[in-house]
Scaffold this motif. Structure first.
Motif, PDB file in Angstrom:
ATOM      1  N   ILE A  50      10.443  -6.151  -6.228  1.00 22.44           N
ATOM      2  CA  ILE A  50      10.650  -6.033  -7.675  1.00 22.44           C
ATOM      3  C   ILE A  50      11.181  -4.632  -7.983  1.00 22.44           C
ATOM      4  CG2 ILE A  50       9.540  -6.082  -9.940  1.00 22.44           C
ATOM      5  CD1 ILE A  50       7.267  -7.703  -8.531  1.00 22.44           C
ATOM      6  N   GLU A  51      12.229  -4.554  -8.802  1.00 22.60           N
ATOM      7  CA  GLU A  51      12.719  -3.278  -9.329  1.00 22.60           C
ATOM      8  C   GLU A  51      12.458  -3.267 -10.821  1.00 22.60           C
ATOM      9  OE1 GLU A  51      16.663  -1.856  -8.658  1.00 22.60           O
ATOM     10  OE2 GLU A  51      16.595  -2.428  -6.547  1.00 22.60           O
ATOM     11  N   TYR A  52      11.980  -2.130 -11.318  1.00 21.57           N
ATOM     12  CA  TYR A  52      11.674  -2.053 -12.742  1.00 21.57           C
ATOM     13  C   TYR A  52      11.834  -0.617 -13.208  1.00 21.57           C
ATOM     14  CZ  TYR A  52       9.256  -2.827 -17.169  1.00 21.57           C
ATOM     15  OH  TYR A  52       8.943  -2.916 -18.493  1.00 21.57           O
ATOM     16  N   ARG A  53      12.279  -0.443 -14.451  1.00 18.92           N
ATOM     17  CA  ARG A  53      12.388   0.884 -15.063  1.00 18.92           C
ATOM     18  C   ARG A  53      11.281   1.031 -16.092  1.00 18.92           C
ATOM     19  NH1 ARG A  53      18.804   1.912 -16.273  1.00 18.92           N
ATOM     20  NH2 ARG A  53      19.414   1.994 -14.083  1.00 18.92           N
ATOM     21  N   PHE A  54      10.433   2.028 -15.878  1.00 18.79           N
ATOM     22  CA  PHE A  54       9.349   2.321 -16.828  1.00 18.79           C
ATOM     23  C   PHE A  54       9.796   3.438 -17.757  1.00 18.79           C
ATOM     24  CE2 PHE A  54       6.935   0.662 -13.194  1.00 18.79           C
ATOM     25  CZ  PHE A  54       6.073  -0.210 -13.819  1.00 18.79           C
ATOM     26  N   ARG A  55       9.507   3.301 -19.060  1.00 11.70           N
ATOM     27  CA  ARG A  55       9.687   4.429 -19.970  1.00 11.70           C
ATOM     28  C   ARG A  55       8.628   5.467 -19.620  1.00 11.70           C
ATOM     29  NH1 ARG A  55       8.778   0.290 -23.239  1.00 11.70           N
ATOM     30  NH2 ARG A  55       6.963   1.334 -24.123  1.00 11.70           N
ATOM     31  N   THR A  56       8.851   6.716 -19.917  1.00 12.89           N
ATOM     32  CA  THR A  56       7.900   7.771 -19.538  1.00 12.89           C
ATOM     33  C   THR A  56       6.561   7.614 -20.238  1.00 12.89           C
ATOM     34  OG1 THR A  56       8.869   9.217 -21.210  1.00 12.89           O
ATOM     35  CG2 THR A  56       9.641   9.480 -18.938  1.00 12.89           C
ATOM     36  N   ASP A  57       6.548   7.027 -21.439  1.00 11.70           N
ATOM     37  CA  ASP A  57       5.285   6.874 -22.176  1.00 11.70           C
ATOM     38  C   ASP A  57       4.699   5.463 -22.063  1.00 11.70           C
ATOM     39  OD1 ASP A  57       7.306   5.684 -23.591  1.00 11.70           O
ATOM     40  OD2 ASP A  57       6.506   6.251 -25.557  1.00 11.70           O
ATOM     41  N   GLU A  58       5.300   4.608 -21.245  1.00 11.12           N
ATOM     42  CA  GLU A  58       4.829   3.232 -21.087  1.00 11.12           C
ATOM     43  C   GLU A  58       3.468   3.209 -20.389  1.00 11.12           C
ATOM     44  OE1 GLU A  58       6.542  -0.970 -19.271  1.00 11.12           O
ATOM     45  OE2 GLU A  58       7.860   0.764 -19.470  1.00 11.12           O
ATOM     46  N   GLU A  59       2.601   2.311 -20.859  1.00 13.96           N
ATOM     47  CA  GLU A  59       1.274   2.216 -20.261  1.00 13.96           C
ATOM     48  C   GLU A  59       1.275   1.206 -19.132  1.00 13.96           C
ATOM     49  OE1 GLU A  59      -1.786   1.563 -23.133  1.00 13.96           O
ATOM     50  OE2 GLU A  59      -1.651   3.613 -23.868  1.00 13.96           O
ATOM     51  N   VAL A  60       0.610   1.572 -18.039  1.00 16.07           N
ATOM     52  CA  VAL A  60       0.497   0.708 -16.867  1.00 16.07           C
ATOM     53  C   VAL A  60      -0.968   0.608 -16.466  1.00 16.07           C
ATOM     54  CG1 VAL A  60       2.803   1.254 -15.992  1.00 16.07           C
ATOM     55  CG2 VAL A  60       0.879   2.642 -15.292  1.00 16.07           C
ATOM     56  N   THR A  61      -1.296  -0.434 -15.714  1.00 19.11           N
ATOM     57  CA  THR A  61      -2.661  -0.606 -15.227  1.00 19.11           C
ATOM     58  C   THR A  61      -2.674  -0.351 -13.728  1.00 19.11           C
ATOM     59  OG1 THR A  61      -3.026  -2.289 -16.908  1.00 19.11           O
ATOM     60  CG2 THR A  61      -4.611  -2.191 -15.097  1.00 19.11           C
ATOM     61  N   ILE A  62      -3.319   0.726 -13.323  1.00 17.15           N
ATOM     62  CA  ILE A  62      -3.461   1.029 -11.899  1.00 17.15           C
ATOM     63  C   ILE A  62      -4.707   0.302 -11.408  1.00 17.15           C
ATOM     64  CG2 ILE A  62      -3.803   2.836 -10.175  1.00 17.15           C
ATOM     65  CD1 ILE A  62      -2.346   4.763 -12.066  1.00 17.15           C
ATOM     66  N   ALA A  63      -4.525  -0.578 -10.430  1.00 17.05           N
ATOM     67  CA  ALA A  63      -5.639  -1.374  -9.911  1.00 17.05           C
ATOM     68  C   ALA A  63      -6.564  -0.496  -9.079  1.00 17.05           C
ATOM     69  CB  ALA A  63      -5.116  -2.526  -9.064  1.00 17.05           C
ATOM     70  N   ARG A  64      -7.842  -0.777  -9.183  1.00 16.90           N
ATOM     71  CA  ARG A  64      -8.832  -0.038  -8.401  1.00 16.90           C
ATOM     72  C   ARG A  64      -9.036  -0.783  -7.084  1.00 16.90           C
ATOM     73  NH1 ARG A  64     -14.932   1.925  -9.078  1.00 16.90           N
ATOM     74  NH2 ARG A  64     -15.224   0.642  -7.287  1.00 16.90           N
ATOM     75  N   VAL A  65      -8.437  -0.243  -6.050  1.00 17.28           N
ATOM     76  CA  VAL A  65      -8.446  -0.889  -4.747  1.00 17.28           C
ATOM     77  C   VAL A  65      -9.174   0.001  -3.759  1.00 17.28           C
ATOM     78  CG1 VAL A  65      -6.984  -1.731  -2.867  1.00 17.28           C
ATOM     79  CG2 VAL A  65      -6.286  -2.065  -5.233  1.00 17.28           C
ATOM     80  N   GLU A  66     -10.113  -0.597  -3.023  1.00 20.39           N
ATOM     81  CA  GLU A  66     -10.839   0.134  -1.990  1.00 20.39           C
ATOM     82  C   GLU A  66     -10.288  -0.266  -0.636  1.00 20.39           C
ATOM     83  OE1 GLU A  66     -15.058  -0.327  -2.345  1.00 20.39           O
ATOM     84  OE2 GLU A  66     -14.947  -0.260  -4.526  1.00 20.39           O
ATOM     85  N   THR A  67      -9.842   0.712   0.127  1.00 24.47           N
ATOM     86  CA  THR A  67      -9.343   0.460   1.473  1.00 24.47           C
ATOM     87  C   THR A  67     -10.373   0.982   2.447  1.00 24.47           C
ATOM     88  OG1 THR A  67      -7.089   0.715   0.676  1.00 24.47           O
ATOM     89  CG2 THR A  67      -7.414   0.862   3.038  1.00 24.47           C
ATOM     90  N   GLN A  68     -10.726   0.148   3.415  1.00 25.56           N
ATOM     91  CA  GLN A  68     -11.806   0.502   4.321  1.00 25.56           C
ATOM     92  C   GLN A  68     -11.552  -0.116   5.691  1.00 25.56           C
ATOM     93  OE1 GLN A  68     -15.533  -0.039   2.362  1.00 25.56           O
ATOM     94  NE2 GLN A  68     -16.637  -0.267   4.278  1.00 25.56           N
ATOM     95  N   ASN A  69     -12.105   0.514   6.730  1.00 32.04           N
ATOM     96  CA  ASN A  69     -12.011  -0.024   8.082  1.00 32.04           C
ATOM     97  C   ASN A  69     -13.125  -1.032   8.313  1.00 32.04           C
ATOM     98  OD1 ASN A  69      -9.770   1.454   8.810  1.00 32.04           O
ATOM     99  ND2 ASN A  69     -10.961   3.157   9.573  1.00 32.04           N
ATOM    100  N   TYR A  70     -12.765  -2.124   8.951  1.00 28.65           N
ATOM    101  CA  TYR A  70     -13.707  -3.176   9.297  1.00 28.65           C
ATOM    102  C   TYR A  70     -13.562  -3.505  10.779  1.00 28.65           C
ATOM    103  CZ  TYR A  70     -14.434  -4.088   4.323  1.00 28.65           C
ATOM    104  OH  TYR A  70     -14.753  -3.974   2.998  1.00 28.65           O
ATOM    105  N   GLN A  71     -14.581  -4.143  11.334  1.00 25.37           N
ATOM    106  CA  GLN A  71     -14.542  -4.574  12.720  1.00 25.37           C
ATOM    107  C   GLN A  71     -14.297  -6.079  12.748  1.00 25.37           C
ATOM    108  OE1 GLN A  71     -18.155  -3.876  14.850  1.00 25.37           O
ATOM    109  NE2 GLN A  71     -17.304  -4.498  16.801  1.00 25.37           N
ATOM    110  N   TYR A  72     -13.288  -6.503  13.523  1.00 24.12           N
ATOM    111  CA  TYR A  72     -12.981  -7.926  13.636  1.00 24.12           C
ATOM    112  C   TYR A  72     -14.040  -8.596  14.508  1.00 24.12           C
ATOM    113  CZ  TYR A  72     -10.862 -12.131  15.535  1.00 24.12           C
ATOM    114  OH  TYR A  72     -10.633 -13.419  15.947  1.00 24.12           O
TER     115      TYR A  72
END
Length: 186
Positions: A50-72
Motif C-alpha cells: 500500500i502507498e499512501y500520502r499522509f498530511r502532516t497533521d493527519e491522525e493515525v492509530t499506532i497499534a500496540r504490538v508486543e514482539t517476543q521470543n518464543y520456543q517452538y
C-alpha cells in the motif's frame, strides 16, 4: 491517536481497519506545495503493498504490538505451538505466518512472534539454522572442480541443494529465507 509526524519506519498502524507494517516513511516538501509524508506499507495478514500520502497533521492509530521470543514446541494441524520462556504460556500460531522457512523448524528452536490484542499477527524464524544431513548421495571422485550441487535431506525432512563434498552426518548452515546452503559447520 497520534499525528502522522510521529510515525516511524517499522511501526504497525491500524489503517482502514487493517494492520499494516510501515516499510518506508519519508517527509516530502514539493516546491511551493504543502508538506506531506509518503508511506510505503505492507498489510500484515495479506502481504499486499500500500502507498499512501499522509498530511502532516493527519491522525493515525499506532497499534500496540508486543514482539517476543518464543520456543517452538510442536505442530498441531495448521498451527504451531510455541511457548513463552518466562511464563510458560503456550500459544497457537498459524503455520503460514512463518512462510516457506517453516520446513527448517526443529523442536526447541527460538522464534519471534508479534502479538496484538492476544492474537499473533506476525511470526519470524531465525535467518539461519544449523541442521544435520540425514541423506545424501555419495560424491563421484573427480567431480568437485566445478560448482556442482546435489540433493540432500536434512533432519526436518526438507530437501536442499549442497556441494558434492557434503556427506550424511555433516552439519550445515542454511538460510531459512531462501532455503540455500551457506556453509558446513564443524
Amino acid at each position: 491517536m497520534a499525528k502522522a509526524s510521529e510515525v516511524k519506519t517499522g511501526n504497525i498502524l491500524r489503517f482502514n481497519g487493517e494492520l499494516v507494517l510501515v516499510e518506508e516513511f519519508v517527509h516530502r516538501t514539493p516546491g511551493n506545495l504543502r508538506a506531506f509524508y509518503q508511506a510505503n506499507m505492507r498489510n500484515v495478514k495479506t502481504g499486499k503493498f500500500i502507498e499512501y500520502r499522509f498530511r502532516t497533521d493527519e491522525e493515525v492509530t499506532i497499534a500496540r504490538v508486543e514482539t517476543q521470543n518464543y520456543q517452538y514446541l510442536y505442530e498441531e494441524g495448521d498451527n504451531l505451538v510455541v511457548m513463552d520462556n518466562n511464563t510458560y504460556d503456550q500459544i497457537y500460531v498459524p503455520k503460514v505466518m512463518f512462510g516457506d522457512g517453516v520446513k527448517f523448524l526443529t523442536e526447541g528452536m527460538q522464534v519471534t512472534v508479534a502479538i496484538e490484542n492476544d492474537e499473533p499477527i506476525m511470526a519470524q524464524m531465525p535467518s539461519h539454522v544449523e541442521l544435520v544431513i540425514t541423506y545424501s548421495e555419495p560424491a563421484v571422485k573427480g567431480n568437485t572442480a566445478t560448482n556442482v550441487t546435489k540433493a540432500a535431506t536434512v533432519e526436518t525432512g526438507a530437501e536442499i541443494r549442497v556441494p558434492l563434498f557434503i556427506n550424511e552426518g555433516d552439519k550445515v548452515r542454511i538460510d531459512t529465507r531462501t532455503g540455500d546452503y551457506i556453509e558446513r559447520v564443524k
